[in-house]
Every structure is written in structure tokens, then in C-alpha cells.
Design a protein around this motif. Structure first.
Motif, PDB file in Angstrom:
ATOM      1  N   GLY A 190       0.822  -1.215   0.000  1.00  0.00           N
ATOM      2  CA  GLY A 190       0.000   0.000   0.000  1.00  0.00           C
ATOM      3  C   GLY A 190       0.847   1.252   0.000  1.00  0.00           C
ATOM      4  N   GLY A 191       1.866   1.296   0.852  1.00  0.00           N
ATOM      5  CA  GLY A 191       2.760   2.451   0.866  1.00  0.00           C
ATOM      6  C   GLY A 191       3.524   2.584  -0.434  1.00  0.00           C
ATOM      7  N   ALA A 192       3.949   1.438  -1.001  1.00  0.00           N
ATOM      8  CA  ALA A 192       4.696   1.465  -2.259  1.00  0.00           C
ATOM      9  C   ALA A 192       3.825   1.941  -3.413  1.00  0.00           C
ATOM     10  CB  ALA A 192       5.253   0.071  -2.557  1.00  0.00           C
ATOM     11  N   THR A 193       2.515   1.705  -3.340  1.00  0.00           N
ATOM     12  CA  THR A 193       1.615   2.175  -4.398  1.00  0.00           C
ATOM     13  C   THR A 193       1.599   3.695  -4.474  1.00  0.00           C
ATOM     14  OG1 THR A 193       0.211   0.215  -4.111  1.00  0.00           O
ATOM     15  CG2 THR A 193      -0.761   2.109  -5.245  1.00  0.00           C
ATOM     16  N   ILE A 194       1.517   4.345  -3.318  1.00  0.00           N
ATOM     17  CA  ILE A 194       1.571   5.806  -3.302  1.00  0.00           C
ATOM     18  C   ILE A 194       2.930   6.280  -3.798  1.00  0.00           C
ATOM     19  CG2 ILE A 194       1.446   7.851  -1.828  1.00  0.00           C
ATOM     20  CD1 ILE A 194      -1.221   6.528  -2.221  1.00  0.00           C
ATOM     21  N   SER A 195       3.980   5.573  -3.409  1.00  0.00           N
ATOM     22  CA  SER A 195       5.322   5.940  -3.860  1.00  0.00           C
ATOM     23  C   SER A 195       5.491   5.766  -5.363  1.00  0.00           C
ATOM     24  CB  SER A 195       6.382   5.099  -3.133  1.00  0.00           C
ATOM     25  OG  SER A 195       6.854   5.772  -1.994  1.00  0.00           O
ATOM     26  N   LEU A 196       4.864   4.728  -5.914  1.00  0.00           N
ATOM     27  CA  LEU A 196       4.954   4.508  -7.358  1.00  0.00           C
ATOM     28  C   LEU A 196       4.331   5.678  -8.112  1.00  0.00           C
ATOM     29  CD1 LEU A 196       5.633   2.738  -9.786  1.00  0.00           C
ATOM     30  CD2 LEU A 196       3.406   1.592  -9.482  1.00  0.00           C
ATOM     31  N   LEU A 197       3.193   6.137  -7.638  1.00  0.00           N
ATOM     32  CA  LEU A 197       2.553   7.295  -8.271  1.00  0.00           C
ATOM     33  C   LEU A 197       3.442   8.534  -8.146  1.00  0.00           C
ATOM     34  CD1 LEU A 197      -1.126   6.758  -7.041  1.00  0.00           C
ATOM     35  CD2 LEU A 197      -0.221   6.376  -9.343  1.00  0.00           C
ATOM     36  N   ARG A 312      16.750   5.288 -12.812  1.00  0.00           N
ATOM     37  CA  ARG A 312      16.444   3.967 -12.258  1.00  0.00           C
ATOM     38  C   ARG A 312      16.676   3.943 -10.757  1.00  0.00           C
ATOM     39  NH1 ARG A 312      19.613  -1.221 -14.495  1.00  0.00           N
ATOM     40  NH2 ARG A 312      21.285  -0.302 -13.225  1.00  0.00           N
ATOM     41  N   LEU A 313      17.770   4.547 -10.285  1.00  0.00           N
ATOM     42  CA  LEU A 313      18.060   4.577  -8.856  1.00  0.00           C
ATOM     43  C   LEU A 313      17.023   5.397  -8.100  1.00  0.00           C
ATOM     44  CD1 LEU A 313      20.003   3.627  -6.680  1.00  0.00           C
ATOM     45  CD2 LEU A 313      21.383   5.673  -7.077  1.00  0.00           C
ATOM     46  N   ARG A 314      16.580   6.493  -8.714  1.00  0.00           N
ATOM     47  CA  ARG A 314      15.533   7.286  -8.066  1.00  0.00           C
ATOM     48  C   ARG A 314      14.233   6.504  -7.949  1.00  0.00           C
ATOM     49  NH1 ARG A 314      16.046  13.675 -10.008  1.00  0.00           N
ATOM     50  NH2 ARG A 314      17.954  14.103  -8.812  1.00  0.00           N
ATOM     51  N   TYR A 315      13.841   5.813  -9.021  1.00  0.00           N
ATOM     52  CA  TYR A 315      12.645   4.970  -8.951  1.00  0.00           C
ATOM     53  C   TYR A 315      12.778   3.934  -7.832  1.00  0.00           C
ATOM     54  CZ  TYR A 315      10.022   6.342 -13.165  1.00  0.00           C
ATOM     55  OH  TYR A 315       9.247   7.007 -14.086  1.00  0.00           O
ATOM     56  N   LEU A 316      13.899   3.254  -7.793  1.00  0.00           N
ATOM     57  CA  LEU A 316      14.121   2.204  -6.806  1.00  0.00           C
ATOM     58  C   LEU A 316      14.015   2.742  -5.386  1.00  0.00           C
ATOM     59  CD1 LEU A 316      15.031  -0.673  -6.008  1.00  0.00           C
ATOM     60  CD2 LEU A 316      17.397   0.121  -6.217  1.00  0.00           C
ATOM     61  N   ASN A 317      14.669   3.861  -5.118  1.00  0.00           N
ATOM     62  CA  ASN A 317      14.687   4.394  -3.755  1.00  0.00           C
ATOM     63  C   ASN A 317      13.335   4.970  -3.339  1.00  0.00           C
ATOM     64  OD1 ASN A 317      17.331   3.641  -3.472  1.00  0.00           O
ATOM     65  ND2 ASN A 317      18.186   5.681  -3.786  1.00  0.00           N
ATOM     66  N   VAL A 318      12.617   5.566  -4.277  1.00  0.00           N
ATOM     67  CA  VAL A 318      11.285   6.089  -3.949  1.00  0.00           C
ATOM     68  C   VAL A 318      10.337   4.928  -3.629  1.00  0.00           C
ATOM     69  CG1 VAL A 318       9.281   7.334  -4.849  1.00  0.00           C
ATOM     70  CG2 VAL A 318      11.583   8.224  -5.249  1.00  0.00           C
ATOM     71  N   LEU A 319      10.407   3.847  -4.392  1.00  0.00           N
ATOM     72  CA  LEU A 319       9.571   2.677  -4.099  1.00  0.00           C
ATOM     73  C   LEU A 319       9.955   2.058  -2.752  1.00  0.00           C
ATOM     74  CD1 LEU A 319       9.364   0.911  -7.576  1.00  0.00           C
ATOM     75  CD2 LEU A 319       7.528   2.081  -6.354  1.00  0.00           C
ATOM     76  N   LEU A 320      11.247   1.984  -2.469  1.00  0.00           N
ATOM     77  CA  LEU A 320      11.703   1.453  -1.183  1.00  0.00           C
ATOM     78  C   LEU A 320      11.202   2.331  -0.038  1.00  0.00           C
ATOM     79  CD1 LEU A 320      13.394  -0.650   0.297  1.00  0.00           C
ATOM     80  CD2 LEU A 320      15.409   0.791  -0.066  1.00  0.00           C
ATOM     81  N   ALA A 321      11.189   3.640  -0.263  1.00  0.00           N
ATOM     82  CA  ALA A 321      10.668   4.563   0.754  1.00  0.00           C
ATOM     83  C   ALA A 321       9.197   4.281   1.031  1.00  0.00           C
ATOM     84  CB  ALA A 321      10.858   6.003   0.293  1.00  0.00           C
ATOM     85  N   GLY A 322       8.429   3.972  -0.010  1.00  0.00           N
ATOM     86  CA  GLY A 322       7.016   3.651   0.187  1.00  0.00           C
ATOM     87  C   GLY A 322       6.821   2.395   1.002  1.00  0.00           C
TER      88      GLY A 322
END
Length: 426
Positions: A190-197, A312-322
Motif C-alpha cells: 500500500g505504501g509502495a503504491t503511493i510511492s509509485l505514483l 532507475r536509482l531514483r525509482y528504486l529508492n522512492v519505491l523502497l521509501a514507500g
């Protein structure tokens, strides 16, 4: 005057003046010290203020005369302020500031505890410390999520929504499955979904990161509120009765006075939060991933030149943050409460303040979160002893502490240079 003459004119250095940051903070400490020594000392009673090392009034305790304690600790805060006004060396700033603030809080507590009704004039330090960690947990997870994003160059204002979606998903799927572990995984998703957006709109479509963060917070409030009314409120037994993690007691360590019951008799979220602080600190400052993350947050063009896949690194870290923030949200619904509408109540923004207060560092964020958690727990304790301070002010304590910390105590801080700046690959 010729161009050469203009260039030859020496520019006088800017005088910082007498009122440096240290002296300004010193002036505030002097005012707080006077408040403690004079006002709190006058209001305190002759009763003993007892600070017990247990969960009740029994057992060992530190006792001090209410008036004497309020005046003495107020004077300590005053002396700390005077030392700063006298031109304290910069290396001593943090230590003296900490001593001054702790002394002021103790002066205040000597007044409040000694003035409590008979039988309530004690403060159970174990409960205060345990409550501080419990209330700080969502802030720790939220602040760590902020560290992951902003060290990568993406502003994460959506921490509130990530925590809320994590709390909702954990409660819903934990209830449906009857498993706390399924609820925990669902909260992370759920948190990663908001982060993906957040990642798609901020990194791919270059939407203003603060604006999209606020929009995602509102989206989380709307979606969870709608589903709560349609599902959880009408069939609470089926959709809002998730099982909860119990406390895990660590042998030997749990027997340590004061710290043992607070730190080593907690649930999985307490241990996971402290472990994440350690892992992220080591990861950011001791590993290749951390070096690349910090490079992407400071100078993405240079990092790209050296072969780092910036986007790619930004995507990865933002998803990990979620994922991290979603687990933090689950610390509400899989350990403490049933889900309610907008139950996070602004804690995501306090986590953002803890991130700034902690200077974008995992350990700094932990200490800042504990500071805000203590302010929240202190308000709860003062309400329990029927303090004369209005309950509205007590509820405001953590937010007031946030404003004071970010506006006055942090001083000049510098975010990662590329924080909030979209990167367009050339």
C-alpha cells in the motif's frame, strides 16, 4: 571609473554582527531559564516530585523537592544560555543546547509532578520512555522514507499518504486473511503504491514534487475514507479486526532497569524500526549503493557521467521509501488500534519535520522522531494527572515542538543539492 578600477575595488567582508545563531539561541535559553526558575519555582509546591524507575509509584525513585527542583533546573538552563551569550565555541553548541533544554523540561516537570493530586505526584519513567518509542515509531518509519527519497533528489511530501495507505491496507488485508504477516506485506505494498505514483509523476512526467505529494495525500485520504465507510464501518468484524503483533521479550536485556522494559519488551515494529535506522545509516555512508544515492541527490549529471543510472536509482529508492512508510503505517493497525478515517492525523508532516531536524540522516531522524514522540507522550501524561494546563494546549505540544525545532533549533541546514530538481537525461 574604468572597468579595471571597478574590478580592483576590494569587497569588504560581511560582518556577521553580534547576534550570531549561538547568541540568539542563548537568549532563548536565558528566557526559558528565567521562566523555569521564577514562574515554575513559584508555582511548584513543597511536595516531593518523584520520578519512579518502574511503571507505578512503587519501587526505586528519584525524588526532589518540587520548588527546589524547579528553581535549580531553571538556573541550569539560564547558565547554559549565559554560556552561549558569552560566545561559546561552536563545537560545544549541541551539548550545551541539549543540557539547557533538558534542564528546562525538568524544571517544568518538577512543578507539574509536585503539584499533582495526592497519589499522582509521581512520573513513571518506564511508561514515559515506552510511550515515547511507541508514539515515535510511525515518525521513525516516515522520516526514514523521507531520507531515502530526498537523498535521491525527490522531495517526499507524500509521507502522510504512504503511512495512511499502509495503515489501511494492513488493517483490511490482515482482517480478511486473519494473518498479521499478510497484513504487513499488504501495508508495504500500500505504501509502495503511493510511492509509485509519486515516482511516475515526479520523475517521468516532471510534475512539481511538492504539488504531487499534496495531491497524493488527498488521494489517500479520499480512497481510504471511502472504503472505510463502505466496508470497515459497516462490517467491522470482517474488514476491520486484524490480528495484532504481540510483544517480544528479549531475555536478559529486558531486565535492564528503565531501558529494558521500554526497548526490549516491544513488538516487531520497534525492533524493525531501530534495525532500519542502523541498516540505512551503514548503507548510505558505507556502501556503493549509498555513495551512488548521495551522488544522485547532490549532482545527478556527474553521477550519470560516471555510469550511474540516475532515473532507475531514483525509482528504486522512492519505491523502497514507500515500503518503509507503509510498514510504519501498519504499526498503528497491526499493533495498537483499529483503522479509522484519517487516523495518521498529520504525523506524516511531523515525520517530514523530523527529517529536516535530523539533517537528512537516519540517526538524526531517529533522535528527532524521539523528541517529537516525547512531546506527544508528555502531553498524554499531563492530561492523566489533571494538569491545570488546558487539554487543547497539551494536544498541541508535538506540533508546537515541531515548529520550534524546525524554525529555531535546527539553524542553517542544507538539503541535498538536487533535492526536488527533476533530472532530464541529455
Amino acid at each position: 571609473m574604468s572597468t579595471m578600477a571597478v574590478e580592483d575595488v576590494a569587497v569588504a567582508p560581511v560582518d556577521a554582527g553580534f547576534w550570531t545563531r549561538t547568541r540568539k539561541v542563548g537568549l532563548v535559553l536565558v528566557a526559558l531559564g528565567l521562566l523555569g526558575a521564577v514562574l515554575f519555582g513559584a508555582l511548584a509546591t513543597g511536595e516531593q516530585a518523584r520520578f519512579t524507575l518502574s511503571e507505578d509509584s512503587a519501587g526505586a525513585a528519584l525524588s526532589i523537592h518540587g520548588t527546589v527542583g524547579a528553581v535549580a533546573f531553571g538556573l541550569v538552563a539560564l547558565l547554559a544560555g549565559v554560556a552561549m551569550l558569552a560566545g561559546l565555541p561552536k563545537r560545544w553548541f549541541t551539548l550545551v543546547l541539549g543540557v539547557g533544554l533538558v534542564a528546562f523540561v525538568l524544571s517544568f516537570l518538577c512543578w507539574q509532578v509536585s503539584d499533582a493530586p495526592p497519589g499522582q505526584n509521581f512520573m513513571p519513567l518506564v511508561n514515559i520512555l515506552r510511550g515515547t518509542f511507541v508514539l515515535a515509531l510511525p515518525l521513525i518509519f516516515g522520516a526514514l522514507a523521507g531520507v531515502l527519497c530526498e537523498r535521491s533528489g525527490v522531495v517526499n511530501v507524500a509521507i502522510e499518504g504512504q503511512l495512511l495507505m499502509g495503515a489501511f491496507s494492513g488493517a483490511l488485508f490482515g482482517s480478511i486473511s486473519g494473518s498479521v504477516w499478510v497484513g504487513l506485506v499488504a501495508a508495504a505494498i500500500g505504501g509502495a503504491t503511493i510511492s509509485l505514483l509519486l515516482a511516475v509523476f515526479a520523475i517521468r512526467y516532471l510534475v512539481d514534487q511538492v504539488v504531487i505529494g499534496i495531491v497524493l495525500n488527498l488521494l489517500a485520504v479520499g480512497v481510504t475514507g471511502f472504503l472505510y465507510e463502505r466496508l470497515m464501518q459497516t462490517e467491522a468484524d470482517r474488514y476491520n479486526s486484524a490480528p495484532r503483533f504481540g510483544n517480544w521479550e528479549i531475555p536478559l536485556l529486558s531486565d535492564i532497569p528503565l531501558l529494558g522494559p521500554a526497548l526490549f519488551q516491544g513488538n516487531i515494529f520497534l525492533y524493525l524500526g531501530l534495525l532500519l535506522v542502523l541498516v540505512l545509516h551503514v548503507g548510505l555512508f558505507r556502501t556503493r549503493w549509498g555513495l551512488r544515492t548521495r551522488a544522485v541527490g547532490e549532482h545527478p549529471t556527474a553521477a550519470d557521467t560516471l555510469g550511474v543510472k540516475v532515473l532507475r536509482l531514483r525509482y528504486l529508492n522512492v519505491l523502497l521509501a514507500g515500503v518503509v512508510a507503509g510498514i510504519g503505517g501498519a504499526s498503528y493497525t497491526l499493533a495498537l488500534y483499529s483503522f479509522t478515517k484519517n487516523m495518521i492525523g498529520g504525523k506524516g508532516f511531523i515525520a517530514l519535520a523530523a527529517l529536516i531536524f535530523g539533517r537528512w540522516s537516519p540517526t538524526g531522524a531517529l533522535l528527532a522522531a524521539l523528541f517529537f514522540g516525547f512531546a506527544d507522550q508528555l502531553g498524554t501524561y499531563l492530561g492523566a494527572i489533571n494538569s491545570i494546563i488546558p487539554s487543547q494546549f497539551l494536544a498541541m505540544l508535538p506540533y508546537l515542538a515541531t515548529i520550534l525545532a524546525v524554525a529555531g533549533l535546527v539553524g542553517r541546514v542544507r538539503a541535498p543539492a538536487a533535492d526536488g530538481k527533476p533530472y532530464i537525461k541529455g
